[in-house]
Design a protein around this motif. Sequence first.
Motif, mmCIF file in Angstrom:
data_model
loop_
_atom_site.group_PDB
_atom_site.id
_atom_site.type_symbol
_atom_site.label_atom_id
_atom_site.label_comp_id
_atom_site.label_asym_id
_atom_site.label_seq_id
_atom_site.Cartn_x
_atom_site.Cartn_y
_atom_site.Cartn_z
ATOM 1 N N PHE A 131 0.832 -1.209 0.000
ATOM 2 C CA PHE A 131 0.000 0.000 0.000
ATOM 3 C C PHE A 131 0.866 1.259 0.000
ATOM 4 O O PHE A 131 0.574 2.233 -0.714
ATOM 5 N N THR A 137 0.760 3.998 -2.988
ATOM 6 C CA THR A 137 0.343 5.375 -2.709
ATOM 7 C C THR A 137 1.461 6.360 -3.032
ATOM 8 O O THR A 137 1.222 7.413 -3.642
ATOM 9 N N ASN A 142 -5.567 4.168 -1.116
ATOM 10 C CA ASN A 142 -5.279 3.630 0.226
ATOM 11 C C ASN A 142 -5.318 4.675 1.339
ATOM 12 O O ASN A 142 -5.073 4.341 2.500
ATOM 13 N N ASP A 161 -4.156 3.383 10.221
ATOM 14 C CA ASP A 161 -4.769 4.330 9.276
ATOM 15 C C ASP A 161 -4.321 5.758 9.572
ATOM 16 O O ASP A 161 -3.941 6.512 8.667
#
Length: 270
Positions: A4, A8, A50, A90
């Motif tokens: 990810f 990104t 993402n 996150d």
Amino acid sequence: MIKFIEETAEYLFNKGFKKPEIGIILGTGLGQLVDEINILKEVSYNHIPNFPTATVEFHKGKLIYGELEGKKIIVMQGRFHIYEGYTLQDVTFPVRIMQKLGISTLLVSNAAGAINLNYKKSELMIIEDHINLQGSSPLAFKGVEELGERFADMSAPYDFDINSKFKAIAKANNITLHEGVYASVVGPQLETRAEYRMLKILGADAVGMSTVPEIIVANHLNLKVAAVSVLTDECDPGNLKPVDIADIIANAEKAEPNMIVLFKELIKNL
């Protein structure tokens, strides 16, 4: 997560986010710094693969790349919180992306309540240490050792040299600048009188709902880190009034010009 991060970072690199030196995270009510930037590229969070999406109404939700005081910078206009339902991974994902793109220094701002009653509304506090009361760590996941040392050292999470520069800038510009300990809680509810008394006993000078996860990950990635709290309310358990979010935002906006002076002068001299 590695996949990810690479995906990104590649997306943003191809959008023109190339070789930033400094990353900045702007906290609640602290968006005016963007007006000082020569913006070269910007992209909404919801367009970035993402990336989480900011759900707090006074967080803009944009990643900005540009120049400030002769330095290439990348700015998060709006941050993420675990009270929005995000995981700590996150919340801190953008820090990993900024590091992957090239930053070596991370500057963080937040709005916080003053536990130390010698500190007043609309004053600033540089963070010299913190207390993590969010119940977990952004490094507590399987495979974290592939991204950095699992047992990240936190003996000095905030860069002493940068904090010294902040103090010198504040003195030169007649800005009231405190130095203290920031306690990070989950939120989104504000604290009770008993919780404010507890935080004072623990040694906190200010309390908020952000920043510490990003600082932990920045240290995990060996970035130089500094953080400034804008004190938006006074947390006096003996004289506690119902919270007024509009007043908190107004106090942040009142203090923001001084924070902008600190950040601009610091970046000029990094």
